[in-house]
Design a protein around this motif. Sequence first.
Motif, PDB file in Angstrom:
ATOM      1  N   UNK A  28     -42.163 -73.890-144.234  1.00 31.70           N
ATOM      2  CA  UNK A  28     -41.988 -72.611-143.524  1.00 31.70           C
ATOM      3  C   UNK A  28     -43.311 -72.182-142.891  1.00 31.70           C
ATOM      4  N   UNK A  29     -44.406 -72.356-143.631  1.00 31.79           N
ATOM      5  CA  UNK A  29     -45.720 -71.994-143.090  1.00 31.79           C
ATOM      6  C   UNK A  29     -46.117 -72.888-141.919  1.00 31.79           C
ATOM      7  N   UNK A  30     -45.638 -74.138-141.929  1.00 32.15           N
ATOM      8  CA  UNK A  30     -45.982 -75.072-140.860  1.00 32.15           C
ATOM      9  C   UNK A  30     -45.382 -74.656-139.514  1.00 32.15           C
ATOM     10  N   UNK A  31     -44.242 -73.956-139.568  1.00 33.78           N
ATOM     11  CA  UNK A  31     -43.571 -73.597-138.315  1.00 33.78           C
ATOM     12  C   UNK A  31     -44.466 -72.761-137.415  1.00 33.78           C
ATOM     13  N   UNK A  32     -44.977 -71.565-137.858  1.00 34.12           N
ATOM     14  CA  UNK A  32     -45.847 -70.789-136.956  1.00 34.12           C
ATOM     15  C   UNK A  32     -47.219 -71.440-136.752  1.00 34.12           C
ATOM     16  N   UNK A  41     -43.612 -79.656-127.333  1.00 31.66           N
ATOM     17  CA  UNK A  41     -43.330 -78.425-128.080  1.00 31.66           C
ATOM     18  C   UNK A  41     -41.873 -78.294-128.502  1.00 31.66           C
ATOM     19  N   UNK A  42     -40.949 -78.611-127.599  1.00 29.19           N
ATOM     20  CA  UNK A  42     -39.548 -78.419-127.942  1.00 29.19           C
ATOM     21  C   UNK A  42     -39.154 -79.299-129.131  1.00 29.19           C
ATOM     22  N   UNK A  43     -39.570 -80.580-129.087  1.00 31.53           N
ATOM     23  CA  UNK A  43     -39.230 -81.488-130.182  1.00 31.53           C
ATOM     24  C   UNK A  43     -39.910 -81.076-131.474  1.00 31.53           C
ATOM     25  N   UNK A  44     -41.198 -80.774-131.406  1.00 31.81           N
ATOM     26  CA  UNK A  44     -41.945 -80.396-132.606  1.00 31.81           C
ATOM     27  C   UNK A  44     -41.410 -79.127-133.243  1.00 31.81           C
ATOM     28  N   UNK A  45     -41.127 -78.118-132.408  1.00 30.90           N
ATOM     29  CA  UNK A  45     -40.599 -76.872-132.947  1.00 30.90           C
ATOM     30  C   UNK A  45     -39.231 -77.083-133.587  1.00 30.90           C
ATOM     31  N   UNK A  50     -35.970 -77.166-138.436  1.00 31.39           N
ATOM     32  CA  UNK A  50     -34.885 -77.784-139.197  1.00 31.39           C
ATOM     33  C   UNK A  50     -35.344 -78.200-140.590  1.00 31.39           C
ATOM     34  N   UNK A  51     -36.535 -78.815-140.669  1.00 33.30           N
ATOM     35  CA  UNK A  51     -37.057 -79.217-141.966  1.00 33.30           C
ATOM     36  C   UNK A  51     -37.276 -78.013-142.873  1.00 33.30           C
ATOM     37  N   UNK A  52     -37.779 -76.924-142.312  1.00 31.54           N
ATOM     38  CA  UNK A  52     -38.018 -75.719-143.104  1.00 31.54           C
ATOM     39  C   UNK A  52     -36.706 -75.141-143.625  1.00 31.54           C
TER      40      UNK A  52
END
Length: 404
Positions: A28-32, A41-45, A50-52
Amino acid sequence: MLGFHASTIRLDDTTAILITTGLAVALVALVPFRWDAWRRRRTGRTVTVLLAVVAVLVACGIAVNQLGGFYPTLGSLLGSSGNPGDGTVADIGEDGAGLNAALPVLAAHAAEGHGATLHLVLHGARSGLTRDADVYLPPGYTDPQQADVRYPVVEWLPGFPGEPREVAALFRVPDLVDAAIAAHRMPPTILIIPDTNGEPRFSHDQECVDANAGVADDTYLTTDLRAWATRALRVRPERAAWALAGWSSGGYCAMNLALRHPDLYGVALSQSGFDRTPDDVVTGDLFDHRADLVAANDVDALLRTHPAPVDILATAGADEPDEKAALGRIRTAVAPPVRLDTMVFPGGGHNQNAVRGQLPALVDWLGRHLPAPHTGTGPGPGVLVQPAPGVPPRVLPTPDPAPG
């Protein structure tokens, strides 16, 4: 190959919660933190979000599982068997051929005042099925001075996914029976814990029935298992000395099989069991729309149309609405000569914590409804002894044979 099995991965301890919670927090912290840092960016985000989400769901699921006591290991969730003999002291092989070789192990336990649980692989001559089973033999079974003693029997049927280790290792029913015998709350009794579903477990729930054009589980659990036990063990052959017991689907199995075969069984115990087979994605339509087979495996219908002299205990938890509804239907349908006892436990829920809390009272009920061992005057193990006359076998509809 990797040195571990799913059944060794615990889901019900603090370590599992800490690991999954820590992973969820990190993702969750990795997202922001990486929101604008990804080259694509689109793929990484998308991937990190999804993983979070998945990690949070898994962590919440692990926490709920621990609170409710649903699945102790990953193997129990997936329905896999890492060690079919878990909870037993010796393996006696194909059809119990190694029983005599295991007698010193049994004698050592008996010297300490305990019975012992053995693992075997049982071949069903009539059903054609081959499955694992556990057998608990009470203290005294190996005593030469009691070589003529025959014992009552409880077939304890696991709930879905149906493996004996649920009863022997998870719920430790043999230990409860052992303690009840030692405290004289239960007569010395043989406990047989069969595999009710076979492998693979998680994909199918067979409900202990002879399915139409399918597997003959009823035949295996009644005809084949009883024939083996009567040949291989010192058991009392009378129907009053044979009981069926189980939790959840195993509870339905116990009532259904006892009412279908009152010539073989005099006692049935259903712990949070149902009164009919489900028709869902795991079970399917076991009877292929044949109304005669449906009625012949419906506990309520059997109680109304074919009551038999069977002692039944049916239970439910106060927080189990479906099981309480089934219990109400059973109470409405019951008629003499069936003798029905019911229990509604406070709180609870359809989970292992509730099962463990209720089992001592249920074992005591069984102890009050089983006859004591007696000195047999007939042939010993190796000779099939027919049940004493009294209740004739029911005429049951015959399922279509399995293809091939």
